[in-house]
Design a protein around this motif. Structure first.
Motif, mmCIF file in Angstrom:
data_model
loop_
_atom_site.group_PDB
_atom_site.id
_atom_site.type_symbol
_atom_site.label_atom_id
_atom_site.label_comp_id
_atom_site.label_asym_id
_atom_site.label_seq_id
_atom_site.Cartn_x
_atom_site.Cartn_y
_atom_site.Cartn_z
ATOM 1 N N HIS A 19 18.310 20.286 51.392
ATOM 2 C CA HIS A 19 17.887 18.933 51.795
ATOM 3 C C HIS A 19 16.455 18.608 51.370
ATOM 4 C CE1 HIS A 19 20.909 18.692 55.434
ATOM 5 N NE2 HIS A 19 21.431 19.323 54.404
ATOM 6 N N GLN A 20 16.091 18.947 50.131
ATOM 7 C CA GLN A 20 14.696 18.737 49.736
ATOM 8 C C GLN A 20 14.580 18.814 48.210
ATOM 9 O OE1 GLN A 20 13.641 23.433 50.565
ATOM 10 N NE2 GLN A 20 13.569 21.994 52.246
ATOM 11 N N VAL A 21 13.473 18.336 47.691
ATOM 12 C CA VAL A 21 13.179 18.526 46.272
ATOM 13 C C VAL A 21 12.946 20.017 46.059
ATOM 14 C CG1 VAL A 21 11.532 18.046 44.426
ATOM 15 C CG2 VAL A 21 12.153 16.230 46.035
ATOM 16 N N LEU A 22 13.793 20.632 45.257
ATOM 17 C CA LEU A 22 13.698 22.078 45.081
ATOM 18 C C LEU A 22 14.042 22.393 43.626
ATOM 19 C CD1 LEU A 22 13.157 24.622 46.820
ATOM 20 C CD2 LEU A 22 15.616 24.838 47.096
ATOM 21 N N THR A 23 13.150 23.110 42.968
ATOM 22 C CA THR A 23 13.260 23.311 41.522
ATOM 23 C C THR A 23 13.079 24.781 41.201
ATOM 24 O OG1 THR A 23 12.151 21.168 41.304
ATOM 25 C CG2 THR A 23 12.378 22.470 39.306
ATOM 26 N N ASN A 24 13.944 25.317 40.357
ATOM 27 C CA ASN A 24 13.801 26.727 39.986
ATOM 28 C C ASN A 24 14.367 26.931 38.588
ATOM 29 O OD1 ASN A 24 13.168 29.431 40.224
ATOM 30 N ND2 ASN A 24 14.934 29.958 41.507
#
Lengths: 233, 228
Positions: free
Chosen positions: A136-141
């Motif tokens: 539920h969030q901006v998450l980048t990998n």
């Protein structure tokens, strides 16, 4: 795509009735799309004698530590290996899963227990994008050739995990509790000609945030998204 | 009942209440000589009369400070070996012995000393009682019925492990509340709004327990009042 709230009251009976099999793939405009059911849990409820609603509530909670870790599981990994056999390694892959297909923070199940084994099946392909929910969030990998993007929620935001955040993630500002729509939104994934994607986070009460393929490609050296004003505590 | 009987009953009842009050007052003042006021010093043993103070009177600030100085002097006279200032600042009583001198075993704390009376058992009781209180807060935080939420939404659903509650940043001005808020004000705000319950009174044991749980989750964080 199945999330844990869809599944653990009736173990997916209603979901199957509405949508069919939870694991499937299709091709569209030269991209191979795969949908996995990544929130499989080992049976923790029978030994505890939980009824379906108790099981559901336990899985739906983040910080109760009474449940198993999410996984894709051997059966789906076998299916995935067979599904990918017939796909050219230059074909762009887009994989949908509920949990992030990597290990971020086990206490909240921001986690897939057999992530490495799934990643190994995706590694031979030139461009792979995993689009996941749950956090539920901006998450980048990025892990090797696999680019990961989390989705926003339309219901309620989660805080960032206290540890394990991938280096490429630029956090979104924490939600304003006085604005019931803040920190929520929908989004879009634009698949580019080279098979990589731009992820656009359309936050309802804020400016949209774009996490560009070029940002991930350059390991964060260019096109960095805007820094948060108010970070998670 | 006739009018005269009613008056008699009221008179008797009044006398009874007055009698109870008198007995209570006597118990309260039993350590003071008639017409004086005594206090017990913080060693829990020494009683002393406050010079010039009559029952029912109140000291002005200058006289109150003079009385407090007398209390401390009297306490020091009765407890000459107790490290008053050191106990306050929580620093070691003596500098570490020089490496060359014969090291002596540290003296056992005297059981009579005000600040050395606590046993390991005491400390265990404190720990267990505190943990029990925090655990009760943990339970309430995760259960809408326990704090009176009416739609099934509980605190943990947005704040796993009390994340993003940042109790260390209160008190702080909240624009939307138009005042400086304490943590409990925000707990009550959440109870009223996202969980659709009724706010808890400031001394409600459930509110106290939830505060304890939330604070416990932020162990070691620096206190920064007013931070946004």
């Amino acid at each position: 795509m199945v999330g844990e709230h869809d599944w653990y009251f009736d173990m997916g009976a209603k979901w199957r009735e509405f949508f069919g099999q939870p694991t499937y793939s299709f091709d569209h405009k030269g991209v191979h799309f795969v949908v996995l059911m990544s929130v499989v849990e080992k049976d923790f409820w029978t030994p505890k004698g939980l009824n379906p609603m108790e099981r559901m509530k336990t899985v739906a909670g983040l910080d109760n530590s009474n449940q198993s870790a999410f996984e894709v599981g051997a059966a789906q990994r076998d299916w995935l290996a067979k599904d990918l056999e017939k796909v050219d390694k230059k074909t762009p892959l887009v994989v949908f899963s509920h949990s992030p297909l990597y290990k971020l923070y086990r206490p909240w199940n921001f986690w897939t227990d057999d992530a490495e084994q799934v990643q190994a099946l995706l590694q031979p392909f030139q461009t792979v994008t995993v689009i996941h929910g749950h956090t539920h969030q901006v998450l980048t990998n990025r892990i090797g050739n696999i680019y990961f993007h989390g989705l926003l929620s339309t219901a309620w935001p989660w805080p960032y995990a206290p540890e394990g955040l991938p280096k490429l993630t630029v956090e979104m500002s924490r939600a304003n509790p006085f604005d019931p729509h803040d920190g929520l939104g929908d989004g879009r994934v634009d698949v580019l000609a080279d098979g990589l994607v731009n992820k656009i986070y359309m936050l309802w009460d804020r400016n949209p945030v774009t996490v560009r393929a070029s940002y991930l490609q350059a390991m964060g050296k260019v096109d960095r998204p805007p820094a948060p004003t108010f970070k998670t505590y | 009942m006739s009018r005269s009987k009613l008056i008699a009953v009221i008179a008797l009842a009044t006398a009874t209440v007055a009698g109870i009050l008198q007995i209570r007052l006597a118990a309260w003042q039993e350590k003071s000589a008639p017409g004086t006021v005594s206090v017990t010093l913080c060693d829990g043993k020494t009683d002393m009369t406050v010079p010039g103070l009559k029952p029912g009177e109140r000291l002005d600030r200058v006289r109150a400070q003079a009385a407090a100085d007398l209390f401390l002097a009297e306490w020091k006279r009765h407890n000459p070996d107790s490290p008053w200032l050191l106990a306050q600042s929580n620093t070691p009583a003596q500098p570490a012995p020089a490496a060359t001198s014969q090291a002596k075993a540290p003296a056992e704390p005297k059981q009579s000393e005000t600040y050395s009376r606590f046993s390991e058992r005491d400390k265990l009781v404190w720990k267990l009682e505190t943990e029990k209180f925090i655990q009760e807060g943990n339970r309430i935080f995760h259960n809408a019925d326990a704090f009176g939420g009416t739609i099934g939404v509980s605190c943990d659903m947005c704040h796993p492990n009390a994340a993003n509650t940042h109790p260390e940043t209160y008190p702080k001005y909240q624009v939307q509340l138009q005042r400086v808020a304490l943590l409990r004000d925000m707990i009550n705000w959440c109870i009223q709004n996202p969980t659709k319950g009724k706010p808890l009174a400031d001394d409600d044991p459930r509110l106290r327990a939830m505060e304890a749980y939330i604070l416990s989750q932020r162990t070691g964080k620096a206190i920064e009042p007013g931070k946004h």
